[in-house]
Structure formats: C-alpha cells, structure tokens
Design a protein around this motif. Structure first.
Motif, mmCIF file in Angstrom:
data_model
loop_
_atom_site.group_PDB
_atom_site.id
_atom_site.type_symbol
_atom_site.label_atom_id
_atom_site.label_comp_id
_atom_site.label_asym_id
_atom_site.label_seq_id
_atom_site.Cartn_x
_atom_site.Cartn_y
_atom_site.Cartn_z
ATOM 1 N N GLU A 92 -15.442 -0.259 -1.343
ATOM 2 C CA GLU A 92 -14.288 -0.225 -1.534
ATOM 3 C C GLU A 92 -13.868 0.929 -2.875
ATOM 4 O O GLU A 92 -12.256 1.291 -2.054
ATOM 5 N N ILE A 93 -14.653 2.456 -3.084
ATOM 6 C CA ILE A 93 -14.283 2.751 -3.402
ATOM 7 C C ILE A 93 -13.540 3.873 -2.419
ATOM 8 O O ILE A 93 -12.472 4.288 -2.962
ATOM 9 N N GLU A 94 -14.551 3.998 -0.929
ATOM 10 C CA GLU A 94 -13.879 4.967 -0.270
ATOM 11 C C GLU A 94 -12.662 5.149 -0.015
ATOM 12 O O GLU A 94 -11.487 5.039 0.289
ATOM 13 N N GLY A 95 -12.857 2.813 0.767
ATOM 14 C CA GLY A 95 -11.762 2.938 0.906
ATOM 15 C C GLY A 95 -10.196 3.621 0.497
ATOM 16 O O GLY A 95 -9.830 3.359 1.026
ATOM 17 N N ASN A 96 -10.084 2.771 -1.269
ATOM 18 C CA ASN A 96 -9.593 3.159 -1.539
ATOM 19 C C ASN A 96 -9.346 4.563 -2.367
ATOM 20 O O ASN A 96 -8.031 4.941 -1.898
ATOM 21 N N LEU A 97 -10.437 5.745 -2.364
ATOM 22 C CA LEU A 97 -9.445 6.529 -2.031
ATOM 23 C C LEU A 97 -9.209 7.099 -0.770
ATOM 24 O O LEU A 97 -8.399 8.218 -1.051
ATOM 25 N N LYS A 98 -9.436 6.371 0.335
ATOM 26 C CA LYS A 98 -8.159 6.828 1.151
ATOM 27 C C LYS A 98 -6.714 6.863 1.175
ATOM 28 O O LYS A 98 -6.268 7.068 2.343
ATOM 29 N N THR A 99 -6.383 5.395 0.420
ATOM 30 C CA THR A 99 -4.917 5.179 0.155
ATOM 31 C C THR A 99 -4.435 5.787 -1.314
ATOM 32 O O THR A 99 -3.392 6.445 -0.536
ATOM 33 N N VAL A 100 -5.552 6.682 -2.314
ATOM 34 C CA VAL A 100 -5.156 6.668 -3.135
ATOM 35 C C VAL A 100 -4.436 8.423 -3.227
ATOM 36 O O VAL A 100 -3.940 9.279 -3.632
ATOM 37 N N PHE A 101 -5.691 9.099 -1.946
ATOM 38 C CA PHE A 101 -5.544 10.300 -1.670
ATOM 39 C C PHE A 101 -5.862 11.182 -0.270
ATOM 40 O O PHE A 101 -7.054 10.951 0.133
ATOM 41 N N PRO A 102 -5.030 10.344 0.647
ATOM 42 C CA PRO A 102 -5.598 10.034 1.952
ATOM 43 C C PRO A 102 -5.748 11.855 2.268
ATOM 44 O O PRO A 102 -5.099 13.105 2.330
ATOM 45 N N ALA A 103 -6.141 11.450 3.543
ATOM 46 C CA ALA A 103 -6.533 13.066 4.593
ATOM 47 C C ALA A 103 -5.054 13.597 5.292
ATOM 48 O O ALA A 103 -4.085 14.616 6.309
ATOM 49 N N VAL A 104 -3.808 12.920 5.166
ATOM 50 C CA VAL A 104 -2.552 13.041 5.853
ATOM 51 C C VAL A 104 -2.009 12.863 4.836
ATOM 52 O O VAL A 104 -1.781 11.924 4.568
ATOM 53 N N ASP A 105 -0.430 13.035 5.242
ATOM 54 C CA ASP A 105 0.726 12.426 4.788
ATOM 55 C C ASP A 105 0.520 10.524 4.265
ATOM 56 O O ASP A 105 1.450 10.160 4.299
ATOM 57 N N ASN A 106 0.263 10.462 6.279
ATOM 58 C CA ASN A 106 0.701 8.840 5.873
ATOM 59 C C ASN A 106 1.468 7.966 5.147
ATOM 60 O O ASN A 106 1.473 7.537 4.412
ATOM 61 N N TYR A 107 3.239 8.438 5.506
ATOM 62 C CA TYR A 107 4.123 8.573 4.643
ATOM 63 C C TYR A 107 3.617 6.475 5.479
ATOM 64 O O TYR A 107 5.313 5.921 4.237
ATOM 65 N N THR A 108 3.968 6.386 6.556
ATOM 66 C CA THR A 108 4.341 4.627 7.082
ATOM 67 C C THR A 108 3.300 4.007 5.918
ATOM 68 O O THR A 108 4.393 2.915 5.383
ATOM 69 N N GLU A 109 1.817 3.872 5.328
ATOM 70 C CA GLU A 109 1.800 3.130 4.312
ATOM 71 C C GLU A 109 2.401 3.452 3.192
ATOM 72 O O GLU A 109 2.493 2.556 2.547
ATOM 73 N N LEU A 110 3.304 5.315 2.658
ATOM 74 C CA LEU A 110 3.766 5.122 1.846
ATOM 75 C C LEU A 110 5.060 4.198 1.444
ATOM 76 O O LEU A 110 4.964 3.688 0.279
ATOM 77 N N THR A 111 5.741 4.064 2.870
ATOM 78 C CA THR A 111 6.481 3.368 2.839
ATOM 79 C C THR A 111 6.208 1.876 2.339
ATOM 80 O O THR A 111 6.958 0.987 1.729
ATOM 81 N N ARG A 112 5.225 1.406 2.919
ATOM 82 C CA ARG A 112 5.138 -0.277 2.792
ATOM 83 C C ARG A 112 4.617 -0.871 1.604
ATOM 84 O O ARG A 112 4.802 -1.690 1.177
ATOM 85 N N ALA A 113 4.219 0.929 0.823
ATOM 86 C CA ALA A 113 3.301 0.034 -0.586
ATOM 87 C C ALA A 113 5.198 0.540 -1.498
ATOM 88 O O ALA A 113 4.907 -0.595 -2.189
ATOM 89 N N PHE A 114 5.829 0.695 -1.115
ATOM 90 C CA PHE A 114 7.383 1.096 -1.863
ATOM 91 C C PHE A 114 8.235 0.004 -1.764
ATOM 92 O O PHE A 114 8.559 -0.909 -2.365
ATOM 93 N N ASP A 115 7.544 -0.798 -0.665
ATOM 94 C CA ASP A 115 8.436 -1.419 -0.072
ATOM 95 C C ASP A 115 7.323 -2.982 -0.778
ATOM 96 O O ASP A 115 8.165 -4.054 -1.225
ATOM 97 N N ALA A 116 6.692 -3.473 -0.995
ATOM 98 C CA ALA A 116 6.208 -4.335 -1.586
ATOM 99 C C ALA A 116 5.596 -4.254 -3.153
ATOM 100 O O ALA A 116 6.153 -5.223 -3.253
ATOM 101 N N PHE A 117 5.767 -2.527 -3.453
ATOM 102 C CA PHE A 117 6.312 -2.659 -5.085
ATOM 103 C C PHE A 117 8.360 -3.762 -5.001
ATOM 104 O O PHE A 117 8.193 -4.091 -6.568
ATOM 105 N N GLU A 118 8.813 -2.925 -4.293
ATOM 106 C CA GLU A 118 9.869 -3.830 -4.888
ATOM 107 C C GLU A 118 10.377 -5.455 -4.438
ATOM 108 O O GLU A 118 10.999 -6.228 -5.670
#
Length: 203
Positions: free
Chosen positions: A83-109
C-alpha cells in the motif's frame, strides 16, 4: 561311633540348609530391593517422559502459534508495504504524470463543488518540466484559475499544504504564487490564479 558320625552329618546338613536358607533370604532381599528401586526409577523416568512429552506438545503448539502469528504479521506487513509503495507512486511518481494529477484535481473539484459553496477549476495550464538545480528531483510547473467560496478556498490551500502525505495519497506540491480577487455580489466568492509546482523523481 557310627551314630555320632551320623549325627554330625545331620548337624552339618542342618547348618548348611540354614546357611543356604539365609543366603536365599539375603538374595531375595537384594532382588526385592533391586526390583523396588528399579521400579521407583522406572516410575520417575515414566513421569519424566510424560512431563517431557507434555512439554514437547506444548512447545510444538507454541511453535505453531508463533508461526501462525508470524505469517499473519508478515502478510499484514506485506500488504502495508504494498500500500505504501503504491501510494508513493502517486505522491512522488517516477514521471510528471500530469494526466493523473489532472484527475486528482477533477476529483477534488467534484468533492467540494456545491451550488451554495462553489469550487470550479476553469483552466489548468501545464508548463515544461524542470529539474532541481542540485539534481535531486524534478517538478512540473502549472497554473490554475479557480472560482471558489471562501471556505473551499481555505480547503484548497490546506489540500496543497498537506500534500505529500503517504497516508493521504496526495501528489507532493507547493504553491509558488497566488493572485486573488473577490466577487462583487455577496463577498463570499473568490477568483484566484495559483501557480503550483508538482514534484516527481529525477530518474
């Protein structure tokens, strides 16, 4: 004379029989004592063996219980580690991952936006990723234009300020600048433009 010799022989036989009987009694006493002590030893050994068997059984059960507890804890730790490893990929990913970041902002909205308490992201503009001068990490600059109630504005600030938590599973970010203007109608709405850096690994 012959009668005397006969009596002597009889007397010797009686003496021999008495001595033999005494020896038999001594032998029987020795055998009895030996048997008794051996029986006592056997009883002690038997009790010790029974005690050892009971102890061995208890130890075997303890081993089974310890192994079961270990496997259960190991499974829990492996699950937590995953679970921590999976969360780390979201919190501090290996690439810019702007698509997932946009989805996170959409979910927050979607979570915050209500008719009487709006939170509307009108635009998100991503810029080219940059590298930290020391080469430790990279960051993705972005600018957002948002219309929000004052309460939701405060929640947004808290969302960004507490980002990077493994438990909250929110991408690590920080606010570089923010420009605000307040609505003229009720004084409750806030229009703001915010510049954010979203961080990711330099690998």
């Amino acid at each position: 004379m012959a009668k005397v010799d006969y009596q002597l022989i009889i007397q010797k036989q009686k003496t021999s029989l008495q001595a033999y009987a005494a020896l038999c009694l001594v032998f029987l006493a020795i055998v009895g004592a030996y048997t008794y002590f051996k029986w006592v030893d056997y009883s002690v050994f038997k009790a010790a063996i029974a005690s050892n068997e009971s102890m061995i059984g208890k130890l075997e059960q303890d081993v089974i219980n310890e192994k079961s507890d270990y496997l259960e804890k190991k499974s829990g730790l492996e699950e937590l580690s995953g679970e921590i490893e999976g969360n780390l990929k979201t919190v501090f990913p290996a690439v810019d991952n702007y698509t997932e970041l946009t989805r996170a902002f959409d979910a927050f909205e979607q979570e915050l936006n209500r008719t009487k308490s709006p939170f509307v992201i009108s635009s998100i503009e991503y810029q080219d990723a940059q590298i930290d001068p020391d080469g430790n990490y990279k960051f993705l600059p972005l600018r957002m234009n948002i219309t929000s109630s004052r309460d939701n504005f405060a929640k947004f600030l808290r969302y960004v300020e507490t980002s990077g938590s493994i438990l909250d599973n929110v991408r690590l970010m920080d606010i570089q600048s923010i420009h605000m203007s307040f609505g003229k109608d009720s004084g409750e709405s806030v229009n703001f433009s915010v510049k954010i850096h979203a961080y990711f690994q330099n690998i």
